[in-house]
Design an enzyme around this catalytic site. Sequence first.
Site: not given
Length: 328
Positions: A195, A251
Amino acid sequence: MADFDTKAKAAIRAEVRMISGCHDAQTSADVSNVGSFQLPDPAGRAGGACTSALLNVLYRDHQASEDLSWVDTLRQMREILSSKDFEQIPQLTSSRYIDVNETMQIVKGHGAKRALLIGINYVGQNGELSGCHNDVLNIKEYLMDVLGFEEDNIMVLMDDGIHHEPTRDSILSGYRRLVAESVAGDTVFCHYSGHGGRLVDDDGDEDDGYDETLIPVDFEHAGQIRDDVLFNEFVRPMAEGVTVTCLMDCCHSGTVLDLPYRFVADGDDVQMRADESVDFEGFLGPAFWTAGIIAASSLGGGGESSGGDDTDCCGCLGEIFGAILGDE
């Protein structure tokens, strides 16, 4: 452009390049079946879209691709992602201006080859991913099979109960170890699959008001890793003459290393461009630039030379800042 180049070299001594899966505002994707990307002997059935696309370009059917340029590599990645209905736009950022039509080289020089590979599935946590361990294993195979990396020089951090946990401390320790061990002529490869996030900028150096972050497995109590920390702990202190390539499959990864040059594979860019928003003074601090201005001004004959060996050292600093200030 010459002044910008000089500032970039003063702020970052090593040649650092980063391929990222998306812009800062975009999110990456977790692919349910990497087999559709034609990975060689996939380590599992899930992987990150960016990692899978890059390996499909460079290592399809377990065979290394012919020499590809940077632009060909990124645009082929974009085509693969688009064909799978992903909207991610790969981009290349760098500490130096790169002619993107030149052959992409990960290994340069004849020194040691070291790698840090980080895969975080966040097992048992909200937002658990399923492909990040597979990404690391596939990248590790590519590095060893194609680029000649030795397993002893590849550090792997994964939350799989087998490898060292990718905690905040271990991730930063891994980056610091690369800095401590690498010398001119060495090659470094870093891969992060997990992430990524954004936090409100805490020091005013981001145009969009946000710091990009990596999210370690223990982020809930240890916190996220801001781009400023990555720059100061890894990018900035890396030795001159070291070639670093990073693949960030997460991301909000577009500028997570705060590198000053950028090429976006959106079909509009034809060459790398300088990111004028880069805060060079923020990177090194006003004291560094003030010292340089003083040294540069002394070149014009306004100050008296003290003589001796110190003159050569001051002259080097003066040359750098003389170029920055346009002082002939």
